[in-house]
Design a protein around this motif. Structure first.
Motif, PDB file in Angstrom:
ATOM      1  N   PHE A   1       0.823  -1.207   0.000  1.00  8.68           N
ATOM      2  CA  PHE A   1       0.000   0.000   0.000  1.00  8.68           C
ATOM      3  C   PHE A   1       0.860   1.261   0.000  1.00  8.68           C
ATOM      4  CE2 PHE A   1      -1.936   3.489   2.332  1.00  8.68           C
ATOM      5  CZ  PHE A   1      -3.084   3.706   1.585  1.00  8.68           C
ATOM      6  N   LEU A   2       1.861   1.312   0.885  1.00  8.44           N
ATOM      7  CA  LEU A   2       2.720   2.500   0.962  1.00  8.44           C
ATOM      8  C   LEU A   2       3.519   2.695  -0.318  1.00  8.44           C
ATOM      9  CD1 LEU A   2       4.018   2.252   4.648  1.00  8.44           C
ATOM     10  CD2 LEU A   2       2.216   3.740   3.741  1.00  8.44           C
ATOM     11  N   THR A   3       3.956   1.612  -0.922  1.00  7.38           N
ATOM     12  CA  THR A   3       4.676   1.701  -2.190  1.00  7.38           C
ATOM     13  C   THR A   3       3.773   2.279  -3.276  1.00  7.38           C
ATOM     14  OG1 THR A   3       6.107  -0.152  -1.597  1.00  7.38           O
ATOM     15  CG2 THR A   3       5.926   0.377  -3.941  1.00  7.38           C
ATOM     16  N   ALA A   4       2.543   1.797  -3.347  1.00  5.56           N
ATOM     17  CA  ALA A   4       1.594   2.314  -4.341  1.00  5.56           C
ATOM     18  C   ALA A   4       1.287   3.787  -4.076  1.00  5.56           C
ATOM     19  CB  ALA A   4       0.310   1.489  -4.310  1.00  5.56           C
ATOM     20  N   TYR A   5       1.151   4.146  -2.802  1.00  4.09           N
ATOM     21  CA  TYR A   5       0.885   5.543  -2.446  1.00  4.09           C
ATOM     22  C   TYR A   5       2.031   6.438  -2.903  1.00  4.09           C
ATOM     23  CZ  TYR A   5       0.357   9.732   0.373  1.00  4.09           C
ATOM     24  OH  TYR A   5       0.254  11.035   0.785  1.00  4.09           O
ATOM     25  N   LEU A   6       3.260   6.037  -2.638  1.00 13.08           N
ATOM     26  CA  LEU A   6       4.415   6.833  -3.061  1.00 13.08           C
ATOM     27  C   LEU A   6       4.479   6.956  -4.579  1.00 13.08           C
ATOM     28  CD1 LEU A   6       7.350   5.839  -0.686  1.00 13.08           C
ATOM     29  CD2 LEU A   6       6.189   8.041  -0.861  1.00 13.08           C
ATOM     30  N   ASP A   7       4.196   5.890  -5.266  1.00 15.96           N
ATOM     31  CA  ASP A   7       4.189   5.949  -6.736  1.00 15.96           C
ATOM     32  C   ASP A   7       3.159   6.958  -7.229  1.00 15.96           C
ATOM     33  OD1 ASP A   7       6.173   4.056  -6.901  1.00 15.96           O
ATOM     34  OD2 ASP A   7       4.804   2.388  -7.332  1.00 15.96           O
ATOM     35  N   GLN A   8       1.981   6.940  -6.631  1.00 18.25           N
ATOM     36  CA  GLN A   8       0.926   7.876  -7.011  1.00 18.25           C
ATOM     37  C   GLN A   8       1.345   9.314  -6.716  1.00 18.25           C
ATOM     38  OE1 GLN A   8      -2.496   8.087  -4.401  1.00 18.25           O
ATOM     39  NE2 GLN A   8      -3.847   8.226  -6.182  1.00 18.25           N
ATOM     40  N   GLN A   9       1.911   9.533  -5.543  1.00 23.26           N
ATOM     41  CA  GLN A   9       2.301  10.882  -5.144  1.00 23.26           C
ATOM     42  C   GLN A   9       3.464  11.414  -5.982  1.00 23.26           C
ATOM     43  OE1 GLN A   9       0.516  12.798  -2.918  1.00 23.26           O
ATOM     44  NE2 GLN A   9      -0.839  11.064  -3.245  1.00 23.26           N
ATOM     45  N   ARG A  10       4.376  10.539  -6.392  1.00 19.13           N
ATOM     46  CA  ARG A  10       5.486  10.969  -7.256  1.00 19.13           C
ATOM     47  C   ARG A  10       4.966  11.607  -8.537  1.00 19.13           C
ATOM     48  NH1 ARG A  10       7.734   5.882  -5.927  1.00 19.13           N
ATOM     49  NH2 ARG A  10       9.393   6.148  -4.409  1.00 19.13           N
ATOM     50  N   SER A  11       3.964  10.979  -9.134  1.00 20.23           N
ATOM     51  CA  SER A  11       3.439  11.526 -10.383  1.00 20.23           C
ATOM     52  C   SER A  11       2.737  12.862 -10.148  1.00 20.23           C
ATOM     53  CB  SER A  11       2.504  10.524 -11.059  1.00 20.23           C
ATOM     54  OG  SER A  11       1.347  10.318 -10.283  1.00 20.23           O
ATOM     55  N   LEU A  12       2.093  13.013  -9.016  1.00 19.13           N
ATOM     56  CA  LEU A  12       1.445  14.285  -8.704  1.00 19.13           C
ATOM     57  C   LEU A  12       2.477  15.376  -8.404  1.00 19.13           C
ATOM     58  CD1 LEU A  12      -1.440  12.985  -6.411  1.00 19.13           C
ATOM     59  CD2 LEU A  12      -1.628  13.783  -8.782  1.00 19.13           C
ATOM     60  N   LEU A  13       3.522  15.018  -7.691  1.00 18.88           N
ATOM     61  CA  LEU A  13       4.549  15.987  -7.305  1.00 18.88           C
ATOM     62  C   LEU A  13       5.373  16.460  -8.498  1.00 18.88           C
ATOM     63  CD1 LEU A  13       5.912  17.390  -4.832  1.00 18.88           C
ATOM     64  CD2 LEU A  13       7.542  15.498  -4.862  1.00 18.88           C
ATOM     65  N   ALA A  14       5.527  15.599  -9.482  1.00 20.15           N
ATOM     66  CA  ALA A  14       6.385  15.909 -10.630  1.00 20.15           C
ATOM     67  C   ALA A  14       6.002  17.215 -11.325  1.00 20.15           C
ATOM     68  CB  ALA A  14       6.353  14.757 -11.622  1.00 20.15           C
ATOM     69  N   SER A  15       4.739  17.558 -11.296  1.00 20.27           N
ATOM     70  CA  SER A  15       4.288  18.758 -12.006  1.00 20.27           C
ATOM     71  C   SER A  15       4.256  20.014 -11.136  1.00 20.27           C
ATOM     72  CB  SER A  15       2.893  18.507 -12.576  1.00 20.27           C
ATOM     73  OG  SER A  15       1.967  18.322 -11.513  1.00 20.27           O
ATOM     74  N   THR A  16       4.735  19.919  -9.901  1.00 25.21           N
ATOM     75  CA  THR A  16       4.619  21.067  -8.985  1.00 25.21           C
ATOM     76  C   THR A  16       5.811  22.006  -8.993  1.00 25.21           C
ATOM     77  OG1 THR A  16       5.570  19.902  -7.077  1.00 25.21           O
ATOM     78  CG2 THR A  16       3.175  19.707  -7.416  1.00 25.21           C
ATOM     79  N   GLY A  17       6.867  21.678  -9.709  1.00 18.36           N
ATOM     80  CA  GLY A  17       8.092  22.479  -9.682  1.00 18.36           C
ATOM     81  C   GLY A  17       7.887  23.969  -9.904  1.00 18.36           C
ATOM     82  N   PRO A  18       7.289  24.364 -11.009  1.00 22.67           N
ATOM     83  CA  PRO A  18       7.103  25.803 -11.258  1.00 22.67           C
ATOM     84  C   PRO A  18       6.229  26.483 -10.205  1.00 22.67           C
ATOM     85  CG  PRO A  18       6.835  24.573 -13.294  1.00 22.67           C
ATOM     86  CD  PRO A  18       6.908  23.562 -12.188  1.00 22.67           C
ATOM     87  N   ASP A  19       5.140  25.823  -9.809  1.00 19.17           N
ATOM     88  CA  ASP A  19       4.262  26.414  -8.798  1.00 19.17           C
ATOM     89  C   ASP A  19       4.955  26.515  -7.448  1.00 19.17           C
ATOM     90  OD1 ASP A  19       2.164  26.754 -10.593  1.00 19.17           O
ATOM     91  OD2 ASP A  19       1.322  24.780 -10.153  1.00 19.17           O
ATOM     92  N   HIS A  20       5.742  25.506  -7.132  1.00 20.98           N
ATOM     93  CA  HIS A  20       6.454  25.520  -5.857  1.00 20.98           C
ATOM     94  C   HIS A  20       7.457  26.669  -5.831  1.00 20.98           C
ATOM     95  CE1 HIS A  20       9.055  24.088  -2.555  1.00 20.98           C
ATOM     96  NE2 HIS A  20       7.914  23.628  -2.088  1.00 20.98           N
ATOM     97  N   ALA A  21       8.160  26.867  -6.920  1.00 23.41           N
ATOM     98  CA  ALA A  21       9.126  27.971  -6.996  1.00 23.41           C
ATOM     99  C   ALA A  21       8.427  29.319  -6.822  1.00 23.41           C
ATOM    100  CB  ALA A  21       9.872  27.923  -8.325  1.00 23.41           C
ATOM    101  N   LEU A  22       7.277  29.483  -7.445  1.00 24.31           N
ATOM    102  CA  LEU A  22       6.524  30.729  -7.291  1.00 24.31           C
ATOM    103  C   LEU A  22       6.051  30.917  -5.854  1.00 24.31           C
ATOM    104  CD1 LEU A  22       4.362  30.718 -10.547  1.00 24.31           C
ATOM    105  CD2 LEU A  22       6.255  32.262  -9.996  1.00 24.31           C
ATOM    106  N   ALA A  23       5.580  29.856  -5.248  1.00 26.59           N
ATOM    107  CA  ALA A  23       5.121  29.936  -3.862  1.00 26.59           C
ATOM    108  C   ALA A  23       6.266  30.308  -2.926  1.00 26.59           C
ATOM    109  CB  ALA A  23       4.493  28.610  -3.439  1.00 26.59           C
ATOM    110  N   LEU A  24       7.436  29.753  -3.170  1.00 23.63           N
ATOM    111  CA  LEU A  24       8.588  30.067  -2.323  1.00 23.63           C
ATOM    112  C   LEU A  24       8.948  31.549  -2.391  1.00 23.63           C
ATOM    113  CD1 LEU A  24      10.956  27.010  -2.881  1.00 23.63           C
ATOM    114  CD2 LEU A  24       9.564  27.529  -0.859  1.00 23.63           C
ATOM    115  N   GLU A  25       8.733  32.170  -3.539  1.00 21.28           N
ATOM    116  CA  GLU A  25       9.032  33.596  -3.685  1.00 21.28           C
ATOM    117  C   GLU A  25       8.151  34.463  -2.779  1.00 21.28           C
ATOM    118  OE1 GLU A  25       8.772  34.744  -7.775  1.00 21.28           O
ATOM    119  OE2 GLU A  25      10.253  33.260  -8.408  1.00 21.28           O
TER     120      GLU A  25
END
Length: 63
Positions: free
Chosen positions: A18-42
């Motif tokens: 279950f935890l392995t599947a959860y991490l796999d799912q979250q990895r794909s969601l997190l992958a697209s957050t880079g630009p938004d995360h950088a903006l939020a950090l500003e």
């Protein structure tokens, strides 16, 4: 994700799967957050908090 990755080290059986599947799912969601995360950090004026959040994001991306 960081907590889940740590918990995965001692999990077995169904919980491990279950935890392995959860991490796999979250990895794909997190992958697209880079630009938004950088903006939020500003928007964060506290240098220490901004650095800690950036470090946590980098650690999580490396999972």
């Amino acid at each position: 994700m960081l907590f889940t990755a740590h918990a995965l080290n001692s999990a077995t059986g169904d919980l491990h799967r279950f935890l392995t599947a959860y991490l796999d799912q979250q990895r794909s969601l997190l992958a697209s957050t880079g630009p938004d995360h950088a903006l939020a950090l500003e928007l964060i004026s506290d240098d220490g908090l901004r650095d800690r959040l950036a470090a946590a994001h980098r650690q999580t991306l490396a999972l």
